[in-house]
Design a protein around this motif. Sequence first.
Motif, PDB file in Angstrom:
ATOM      1  N   GLN A  39       0.730  -1.251  -0.159  1.00  0.00           N
ATOM      2  CA  GLN A  39       0.151   0.047   0.152  1.00  0.00           C
ATOM      3  C   GLN A  39       0.748   1.268  -0.120  1.00  0.00           C
ATOM      4  N   ARG A 245      -1.003 -14.523   6.317  1.00  0.00           N
ATOM      5  CA  ARG A 245      -1.463 -14.867   5.133  1.00  0.00           C
ATOM      6  C   ARG A 245      -0.488 -14.532   3.973  1.00  0.00           C
ATOM      7  N   GLY A 300      16.356 -10.130   6.323  1.00  0.00           N
ATOM      8  CA  GLY A 300      15.782  -8.777   7.018  1.00  0.00           C
ATOM      9  C   GLY A 300      15.220  -7.683   5.870  1.00  0.00           C
ATOM     10  N   GLN A 301      14.993  -6.563   6.094  1.00  0.00           N
ATOM     11  CA  GLN A 301      14.605  -5.764   5.112  1.00  0.00           C
ATOM     12  C   GLN A 301      15.310  -5.177   4.148  1.00  0.00           C
ATOM     13  N   GLU A 324      -4.111 -12.516  -1.677  1.00  0.00           N
ATOM     14  CA  GLU A 324      -3.303 -11.502  -2.282  1.00  0.00           C
ATOM     15  C   GLU A 324      -4.126 -10.666  -3.436  1.00  0.00           C
ATOM     16  N   LEU A 328       2.624  -7.122  -5.406  1.00  0.00           N
ATOM     17  CA  LEU A 328       3.371  -6.280  -6.155  1.00  0.00           C
ATOM     18  C   LEU A 328       4.888  -7.053  -6.336  1.00  0.00           C
TER      19      LEU A 328
HETATM   20  N1  UDP Z   1       9.341  -4.921   0.238  1.00  0.00           N
HETATM   21  C1  UDP Z   1      10.443  -4.076   0.236  1.00  0.00           C
HETATM   22  N2  UDP Z   1      11.403  -4.606   1.171  1.00  0.00           N
HETATM   23  C2  UDP Z   1      11.362  -5.694   1.885  1.00  0.00           C
HETATM   24  C3  UDP Z   1      10.046  -6.707   1.791  1.00  0.00           C
HETATM   25  C4  UDP Z   1       9.037  -5.946   0.999  1.00  0.00           C
HETATM   26  O1  UDP Z   1      10.680  -3.199  -0.201  1.00  0.00           O
HETATM   27  O2  UDP Z   1      12.201  -6.135   2.642  1.00  0.00           O
HETATM   28  C5  UDP Z   1       8.210  -4.221  -0.799  1.00  0.00           C
HETATM   29  C6  UDP Z   1       8.376  -5.028  -1.998  1.00  0.00           C
HETATM   30  O3  UDP Z   1       9.302  -4.764  -2.910  1.00  0.00           O
HETATM   31  C7  UDP Z   1       6.728  -4.571  -2.494  1.00  0.00           C
HETATM   32  C8  UDP Z   1       5.895  -4.488  -1.072  1.00  0.00           C
HETATM   33  O4  UDP Z   1       7.099  -4.418  -0.017  1.00  0.00           O
HETATM   34  O5  UDP Z   1       6.887  -3.383  -3.246  1.00  0.00           O
HETATM   35  C9  UDP Z   1       5.103  -5.627  -0.887  1.00  0.00           C
HETATM   36  O6  UDP Z   1       3.998  -5.455  -1.634  1.00  0.00           O
HETATM   37  P1  UDP Z   1       3.106  -6.965  -2.023  1.00  0.00           P
HETATM   38  O7  UDP Z   1       1.771  -6.062  -2.708  1.00  0.00           O
HETATM   39  O8  UDP Z   1       3.890  -7.722  -2.457  1.00  0.00           O
HETATM   40  O9  UDP Z   1       2.501  -7.134  -0.500  1.00  0.00           O
HETATM   41  P2  UDP Z   1       1.760  -6.134   0.716  1.00  0.00           P
HETATM   42  O10 UDP Z   1       2.713  -5.582   1.732  1.00  0.00           O
HETATM   43  O11 UDP Z   1       0.799  -5.313   0.102  1.00  0.00           O
HETATM   44  O12 UDP Z   1       0.989  -7.483   1.235  1.00  0.00           O
END
Ligand code: UDP
Length: 432
Positions: A39, A245, A300-301, A324, A328
């Motif tokens: 989001q 989820r 990690g992130q 989902e 993304l």
């Molecule tokens: N993401 C990121 N770093 C991380 C994990 C996730 O930048 O370590 C980003 C990922 O690249 C994507 C978003 O978080 O752009 C996740 O979006 P998605 O629609 O897949 O899942 P949501 O978080 O909306 O459930």
Amino acid sequence: MSLSALIARKTRTHLPTIAMISEHGDPAADIGREEAGGQNVYVRQVGEALAELGYRVDMFTRQIDPEQPVLVQHTPRCRTIRLKAGPLHAIPRDELFAWMGEFVDSFRQFQRQEGQRYSLIHSHYWMSGWAAMQLKADQKAQLVHTYHSLGAIKYGSVDTIPQIARTRLAVERQILEQVHCVVATSPQEQDQLRALVSRRGTIEVIPCGTDLRNFRVIPKQEARRQLGLPLSEPIILYVGRFDPRKGIETLVRACSTLQNHARLMIVGGSDPEKADGLERKRIEAIVEEIGLREQTQFVGQVGHDRLPLYYAAADVCVVPSHYEPFGLVAIEAMACGTPVIASAVGGLVSTVVPEITGLLAPPRDVPAFRAAIDRVLGNRQWAQQMGEQGSLWVGEHFNWPRVATQLDSLYRSLSGSGKILELPQTSTASFL
Ligand code: UDP
């Protein structure tokens, strides 16, 4: 600036200022560091792309830290405004609704200070939709809403239903029936809205996009060298939040008895003390229990600046979500030339083309995911071909300027209709 943006600018003299409301998904958050997901990415990218078309875009979110700047200017026409609503720290989403009345008051106060009126409000997630409906009467605004997640589906996939569920379901229904248009990000989401929320109301399907300048094909060996990874070991990648989820358990269990030896890299998740820490600990315990510790890496992130390297380094990216709305991560991985194995749920069904850009498997089906991973890892030439096809597919269909152009058409069709619905005023208390 893209060609379509340039043409749009030349042909439009006056575009209104849009308010985007995203109460918990802060568009200015550092996606790589904070507990943030799709989001946040969506609102920021769409906001900036609409600003390129000539709109002014004010994106409203809740301030969660006294150190956070209240205003963040992203581009000359696009900014984030952090409103005071409740305590200045993170609050679990299920407890946030109690502060939404204050959020609406802060929004009005900001408007008074700036002398700003919004003829269009695009809200994101049900609580922002509720706020937009409160603001509608004094704005005379057109309302557009994107759900990002649906209570009706979420509550079907969790063990404990939170207290807020009844309110959320009621508001989600009210949004679909009362706003001018709901944007579904996939045909599957549209079907779910019709089947589970309401037969009334207008829905338009506009998919999400990805930043093709950032998520691009990088040679695998180069990506691995930059990340200090072995050059020939097969790599399976997960990217995303730690949330039940997301189905990470399905993936780790599928990896326990693969025919092909492979390294599993799990990217995402904030520190163990934050909201998603419980799920991370649960997954770590399963990894330990099934003897997968040595070959599993919890990275990690990672920020979007480094994430293309991880996608490019992987042989396959797995998206094992139970639910989902869009997903993304799947299009980011494909844009980087990596085949995707995803659950056959929600938007993933329309982004992953089976046997062409990856494979689909039933959600929670460990043997099906295991077989799919073995198939991809066992045939490198086919995997590479799917990767190439995936990057072409995403390049043609999923990019932010295209999303902004579609939203622009929708916004203009709404303002052209001059249709202003008179909504009954509701208060937070009436739902509780
Ligand atoms: N993401 C990121 N770093 C991380 C994990 C996730 O930048 O370590 C980003 C990922 O690249 C994507 C978003 O978080 O752009 C996740 O979006 P998605 O629609 O897949 O899942 P949501 O978080 O909306 O459930």
